[in-house]
Design a protein around this motif. Structure first.
Motif, PDB file in Angstrom:
ATOM      1  N   ASN A  67      65.127  55.150  48.758  1.00 23.73           N
ATOM      2  CA  ASN A  67      66.434  54.302  48.415  1.00 23.73           C
ATOM      3  C   ASN A  67      67.043  53.939  50.081  1.00 23.73           C
ATOM      4  OD1 ASN A  67      66.873  56.192  46.438  1.00 23.73           O
ATOM      5  ND2 ASN A  67      66.704  54.113  45.806  1.00 23.73           N
ATOM      6  N   THR A  68      66.639  53.613  50.756  1.00 23.87           N
ATOM      7  CA  THR A  68      66.839  53.113  52.178  1.00 23.87           C
ATOM      8  C   THR A  68      67.603  52.181  52.846  1.00 23.87           C
ATOM      9  OG1 THR A  68      64.770  53.266  52.710  1.00 23.87           O
ATOM     10  CG2 THR A  68      65.634  55.193  53.002  1.00 23.87           C
ATOM     11  N   ALA A  69      66.867  51.156  52.365  1.00 22.39           N
ATOM     12  CA  ALA A  69      67.279  49.652  51.538  1.00 22.39           C
ATOM     13  C   ALA A  69      67.088  48.759  50.265  1.00 22.39           C
ATOM     14  CB  ALA A  69      65.857  49.027  52.461  1.00 22.39           C
ATOM     15  N   PRO A  70      68.326  47.968  50.171  1.00 17.24           N
ATOM     16  CA  PRO A  70      68.234  47.544  48.985  1.00 17.24           C
ATOM     17  C   PRO A  70      67.269  46.420  49.019  1.00 17.24           C
ATOM     18  CG  PRO A  70      69.640  46.162  50.363  1.00 17.24           C
ATOM     19  CD  PRO A  70      69.264  47.414  50.894  1.00 17.24           C
ATOM     20  N   VAL A  71      66.123  47.389  48.536  1.00 16.51           N
ATOM     21  CA  VAL A  71      64.389  46.036  47.982  1.00 16.51           C
ATOM     22  C   VAL A  71      64.204  46.440  47.287  1.00 16.51           C
ATOM     23  CG1 VAL A  71      62.516  44.626  49.682  1.00 16.51           C
ATOM     24  CG2 VAL A  71      64.663  44.618  50.474  1.00 16.51           C
ATOM     25  N   VAL A  72      63.258  45.085  46.680  1.00 16.37           N
ATOM     26  CA  VAL A  72      62.325  46.435  45.346  1.00 16.37           C
ATOM     27  C   VAL A  72      61.119  45.389  45.246  1.00 16.37           C
ATOM     28  CG1 VAL A  72      63.337  45.367  43.028  1.00 16.37           C
ATOM     29  CG2 VAL A  72      62.196  47.086  43.091  1.00 16.37           C
ATOM     30  N   THR A  73      59.392  46.060  45.170  1.00 12.75           N
ATOM     31  CA  THR A  73      58.772  45.118  45.060  1.00 12.75           C
ATOM     32  C   THR A  73      58.232  45.334  43.424  1.00 12.75           C
ATOM     33  OG1 THR A  73      57.895  44.847  47.157  1.00 12.75           O
ATOM     34  CG2 THR A  73      56.159  44.788  45.418  1.00 12.75           C
ATOM     35  N   VAL A  74      57.852  44.530  42.491  1.00  9.42           N
ATOM     36  CA  VAL A  74      57.065  44.639  40.840  1.00  9.42           C
ATOM     37  C   VAL A  74      56.100  43.755  41.615  1.00  9.42           C
ATOM     38  CG1 VAL A  74      57.550  44.332  38.648  1.00  9.42           C
ATOM     39  CG2 VAL A  74      59.539  44.801  40.382  1.00  9.42           C
ATOM     40  N   GLY A  75      55.108  44.769  40.896  1.00  3.11           N
ATOM     41  CA  GLY A  75      54.050  44.477  40.940  1.00  3.11           C
ATOM     42  C   GLY A  75      52.955  44.591  39.729  1.00  3.11           C
ATOM     43  N   VAL A  76      51.720  43.978  39.683  1.00  2.00           N
ATOM     44  CA  VAL A  76      50.945  43.261  38.403  1.00  2.00           C
ATOM     45  C   VAL A  76      49.630  43.874  39.370  1.00  2.00           C
ATOM     46  CG1 VAL A  76      50.579  43.681  35.982  1.00  2.00           C
ATOM     47  CG2 VAL A  76      52.780  43.323  36.449  1.00  2.00           C
ATOM     48  N   MET A  77      48.481  44.465  39.056  1.00  2.48           N
ATOM     49  CA  MET A  77      47.510  44.878  39.270  1.00  2.48           C
ATOM     50  C   MET A  77      46.585  44.430  38.017  1.00  2.48           C
ATOM     51  SD  MET A  77      44.693  46.410  41.812  1.00  2.48           S
ATOM     52  CE  MET A  77      45.809  45.579  42.874  1.00  2.48           C
ATOM     53  N   TYR A  78      45.467  43.260  37.844  1.00  7.65           N
ATOM     54  CA  TYR A  78      44.832  43.024  36.220  1.00  7.65           C
ATOM     55  C   TYR A  78      43.497  43.851  37.174  1.00  7.65           C
ATOM     56  CZ  TYR A  78      48.790  41.080  33.881  1.00  7.65           C
ATOM     57  OH  TYR A  78      49.873  40.643  33.423  1.00  7.65           O
ATOM     58  N   HIS A  79      42.835  44.418  36.438  1.00  6.40           N
ATOM     59  CA  HIS A  79      40.923  45.138  36.918  1.00  6.40           C
ATOM     60  C   HIS A  79      40.506  44.074  36.115  1.00  6.40           C
ATOM     61  CE1 HIS A  79      38.891  49.008  37.448  1.00  6.40           C
ATOM     62  NE2 HIS A  79      38.508  47.648  38.315  1.00  6.40           N
ATOM     63  N   VAL A  80      40.186  42.089  36.519  1.00  6.80           N
ATOM     64  CA  VAL A  80      39.881  41.556  36.490  1.00  6.80           C
ATOM     65  C   VAL A  80      39.190  40.508  37.857  1.00  6.80           C
ATOM     66  CG1 VAL A  80      41.434  40.277  35.285  1.00  6.80           C
ATOM     67  CG2 VAL A  80      39.340  39.833  35.109  1.00  6.80           C
ATOM     68  N   GLY A  81      38.315  40.886  38.391  1.00  6.97           N
ATOM     69  CA  GLY A  81      38.003  39.307  39.175  1.00  6.97           C
ATOM     70  C   GLY A  81      37.402  38.712  39.250  1.00  6.97           C
ATOM     71  N   ALA A  82      36.397  38.040  40.106  1.00  7.14           N
ATOM     72  CA  ALA A  82      34.959  37.078  40.235  1.00  7.14           C
ATOM     73  C   ALA A  82      34.071  37.990  39.518  1.00  7.14           C
ATOM     74  CB  ALA A  82      34.907  37.007  41.298  1.00  7.14           C
ATOM     75  N   LYS A  83      33.864  39.080  39.430  1.00  7.65           N
ATOM     76  CA  LYS A  83      32.411  39.584  39.178  1.00  7.65           C
ATOM     77  C   LYS A  83      32.716  39.725  37.776  1.00  7.65           C
ATOM     78  CE  LYS A  83      33.819  45.190  39.046  1.00  7.65           C
ATOM     79  NZ  LYS A  83      33.798  46.197  39.804  1.00  7.65           N
ATOM     80  N   ASN A  84      33.720  40.046  36.758  1.00 10.97           N
ATOM     81  CA  ASN A  84      33.371  39.664  35.644  1.00 10.97           C
ATOM     82  C   ASN A  84      33.695  38.492  35.218  1.00 10.97           C
ATOM     83  OD1 ASN A  84      35.922  41.936  36.708  1.00 10.97           O
ATOM     84  ND2 ASN A  84      34.908  42.802  35.074  1.00 10.97           N
ATOM     85  N   GLU A  85      33.060  37.529  35.809  1.00 11.21           N
ATOM     86  CA  GLU A  85      32.720  35.781  35.151  1.00 11.21           C
ATOM     87  C   GLU A  85      31.446  35.596  34.749  1.00 11.21           C
ATOM     88  OE1 GLU A  85      35.748  34.577  38.477  1.00 11.21           O
ATOM     89  OE2 GLU A  85      34.088  33.857  38.476  1.00 11.21           O
ATOM     90  N   VAL A  86      31.540  34.808  33.521  1.00 11.32           N
ATOM     91  CA  VAL A  86      30.047  34.870  32.761  1.00 11.32           C
ATOM     92  C   VAL A  86      29.442  34.226  33.966  1.00 11.32           C
ATOM     93  CG1 VAL A  86      30.518  35.560  30.906  1.00 11.32           C
ATOM     94  CG2 VAL A  86      31.153  33.085  31.651  1.00 11.32           C
ATOM     95  N   GLU A  87      27.532  33.684  34.309  1.00  7.40           N
ATOM     96  CA  GLU A  87      27.295  32.728  35.196  1.00  7.40           C
ATOM     97  C   GLU A  87      27.558  31.412  34.320  1.00  7.40           C
ATOM     98  OE1 GLU A  87      25.465  32.208  38.283  1.00  7.40           O
ATOM     99  OE2 GLU A  87      25.737  33.859  37.215  1.00  7.40           O
ATOM    100  N   GLY A  88      27.717  30.473  35.187  1.00  6.09           N
ATOM    101  CA  GLY A  88      27.646  29.020  34.569  1.00  6.09           C
ATOM    102  C   GLY A  88      30.015  29.056  34.438  1.00  6.09           C
ATOM    103  N   ARG A  89      30.347  29.968  34.634  1.00  9.99           N
ATOM    104  CA  ARG A  89      31.666  30.163  34.799  1.00  9.99           C
ATOM    105  C   ARG A  89      32.934  30.559  35.509  1.00  9.99           C
ATOM    106  NH1 ARG A  89      30.415  26.153  31.914  1.00  9.99           N
ATOM    107  NH2 ARG A  89      31.737  25.769  30.570  1.00  9.99           N
ATOM    108  N   THR A  90      32.541  30.217  36.835  1.00  8.49           N
ATOM    109  CA  THR A  90      32.533  31.466  38.236  1.00  8.49           C
ATOM    110  C   THR A  90      34.410  30.710  38.598  1.00  8.49           C
ATOM    111  OG1 THR A  90      31.540  29.796  40.313  1.00  8.49           O
ATOM    112  CG2 THR A  90      29.941  31.695  38.760  1.00  8.49           C
ATOM    113  N   GLY A  91      35.050  31.505  39.184  1.00 14.37           N
ATOM    114  CA  GLY A  91      36.315  31.379  39.799  1.00 14.37           C
ATOM    115  C   GLY A  91      37.016  31.684  38.639  1.00 14.37           C
ATOM    116  N   PHE A  92      37.121  31.671  37.467  1.00 13.61           N
ATOM    117  CA  PHE A  92      37.925  32.014  36.479  1.00 13.61           C
ATOM    118  C   PHE A  92      38.580  33.126  37.224  1.00 13.61           C
ATOM    119  CE2 PHE A  92      37.399  30.105  31.964  1.00 13.61           C
ATOM    120  CZ  PHE A  92      36.014  29.597  31.945  1.00 13.61           C
ATOM    121  N   ALA A  93      38.932  34.290  37.848  1.00 13.85           N
ATOM    122  CA  ALA A  93      40.074  35.052  37.785  1.00 13.85           C
ATOM    123  C   ALA A  93      40.819  34.279  38.460  1.00 13.85           C
ATOM    124  CB  ALA A  93      39.366  35.925  38.270  1.00 13.85           C
ATOM    125  N   HIS A  94      40.601  34.093  39.971  1.00 13.06           N
ATOM    126  CA  HIS A  94      41.008  33.120  40.896  1.00 13.06           C
ATOM    127  C   HIS A  94      41.619  31.907  40.316  1.00 13.06           C
ATOM    128  CE1 HIS A  94      41.335  30.004  44.443  1.00 13.06           C
ATOM    129  NE2 HIS A  94      41.889  30.913  44.727  1.00 13.06           N
TER     130      HIS A  94
END
Length: 441
Positions: free
Chosen positions: A42-69
């Motif tokens: 509470n030292t400054a009147p600022v707040v960050t709300v973040g959501v991290m999804y456990h999905v990245g480029a490694k979760n894509e199937v062959e032939g469909r690269t770039g989906f996560a980005h």
């Protein structure tokens, strides 16, 4: 449960005092699997709300690269209750800022607001999670955005193929999806149908594959009530299976050449496959990177740039990832210096690490540098939010935000020598000549 993390202000004195003031954070799970982490400051009147999804480029199937980005962009298009193109306007009109980023392992979205708009941030991220509008107009619009990003950052940027991995990854990985790049190929995105984008969202963007972090000027009890209001009713998504693909060891030098029409200065690069980011040896390699090329007092800079004047610049960076990492080490040639000469000088510095302990003075400077890095990474609520999400999602240990510095403190001079001998070997690397295309010379 309640944990402890280091306060950025008092941590400035870590090097001298050996301890820092502690603040609390709380983490818990909702019934739908959403992991929640709250950090009250509470030292400054600022707040960050973040959501991290456990999905990245490694979760894509062959032939469909770039989906996560692609989804990093697509999920700003709008929701059932946020009109198309209005996301950024709403954030700005309420005094906030927002962004998102994607790696091979995860995707992270966040907003930073004046703290009286905390509920707005929580509502907007819940809208992204449960009510996104995924239609052909949005797909076509973001397809052009991603194409322009690829042109500016990779295709037309000097050394872009090195920075973004398009000139490296496929040599280092034959089986694991790390062989692909985060930005993917435009051919794959062009070929994808709308139903495939919807299916990708349904598979990976459920609450049970996400971590919600709220950091800053909050009341923990009130924030929990807001989170229950906006997130508890979101249905659990399908279980996301972990990637479990093993690569064969690299046992002989991979020699290759890559050409870049955007450069005039050739580079010699050595690339090594390294351990997962949560393994202790990966931390040692961070320190080795700093010894070799971090700043003008680093070993390779002093030798190759200052003394021999054979390199215009030197570089070394570990590319930390969840399953495997990569360690890129190299130099840009000064004048007509042959790349073989650069390679020999790099190998001389590696040999020194393998055969000699670094000095006590160099070791202490290294420790001080990593203490300072630790402080800086958690010097804002936005940085703390990102760190909390990352440590939980990719390391499985949120409390590393407090403990990770102890890992670095525990690394000895003998560890540095041992890890150099284990990973930085000629028969375990890619030996890459990165050259201007003949037409650009």
């Amino acid at each position: 449960m309640i944990r402890k993390i280091s306060s950025a202000f008092c941590a400035l004195f870590l090097t001298f005092s050996g301890f820092a003031q502690e603040v609390e954070y709380t983490e818990y799970d909702l019934d739908n699997g959403l992991h929640v982490i709250l950090h009250q400051d509470n030292t400054a009147p600022v707040v960050t709300v973040g959501v991290m999804y456990h999905v990245g480029a490694k979760n894509e199937v062959e032939g469909r690269t770039g989906f996560a980005h692609f989804f990093e962009h697509l999920l700003f298009e709008g929701t059932e209750n946020i009109a198309r193109g209005e996301w950024f306007n709403i954030v700005a009109a309420n005094g906030g800022s927002n962004n998102a980023n994607t790696t091979a392992d995860r995707t992270y979205y966040y907003e930073t607001f004046p703290s009286n708009n905390l509920e707005l941030g929580l509502w907007m991220e819940s809208e992204r999670m449960v009510h996104p509008v995924i239609n052909q107009i949005g797909v076509d619009t973001q397809n052009e955005v991603v194409k322009e990003e690829k042109r500016s950052r990779v295709d037309n940027a000097p050394y872009g193929k090195i920075i973004y991995g398009t000139g490296i990854n496929h040599y280092m990985f034959k089986k694991h999806p790390y062989k692909n790049t985060v930005i993917g190929t435009m051919a794959d995105l062009d070929a994808a149908q709308l139903d495939e984008f919807k299916a990708f969202f349904d598979k990976f963007y459920g609450p049970n594959n996400a971590t919600l972090v709220v950091a800053g000027d909050i009341d923990t009890k009130d924030t929990k009530e807001m989170i229950k209001k906006y997130y508890a009713g979101i249905p659990r998504g399908p279980k996301v299976e972990s990637i479990n693909i093993k690569e064969e060891s690299i046992t002989s030098t991979i020699k290759a050449k890559e050409y870049d029409s955007n450069i005039q200065i050739p580079a010699k690069l050595y690339v090594y496959r390294t351990p997962a980011m949560n393994e202790r040896d990966a931390y040692v390699l961070d320190m080795i990177s700093s010894i070799l090329t971090d700043g003008k007092s680093s070993r390779m800079y002093k030798t190759m740039v200052d003394d021999k004047k054979e390199a215009l610049q030197v570089l070394a960076f570990p590319r930390s990832q969840e399953d495997y990492g990569m360690y890129v080490l190299g130099a840009l040639a000064m004048g007509e210096t042959p790349l073989e000469t650069l390679g020999s000088s790099i190998d001389e510095e590696i040999k020194k690490l393998k055969t000699e302990l670094i000095s006590e003075n160099e070791y202490q400077k290294l420790q001080n540098k990593f203490e300072n890095n630790f402080v800086n990474s958690n010097s804002s609520v936005q940085g703390i939010a990102s760190s909390l999400a990352t440590y939980h999602t990719l390391y499985g240990d949120t409390d590393l935000i407090n403990k990770e510095i102890e890992i670095y403190r525990g690394i000895t001079r003998e560890d540095i020598k041992k890890v150099a001998n284990e990973y930085l070997n000629e028969n375990q690397r890619l030996d890459l000549d990165y050259l201007p295309t003949p037409d650009s010379e």
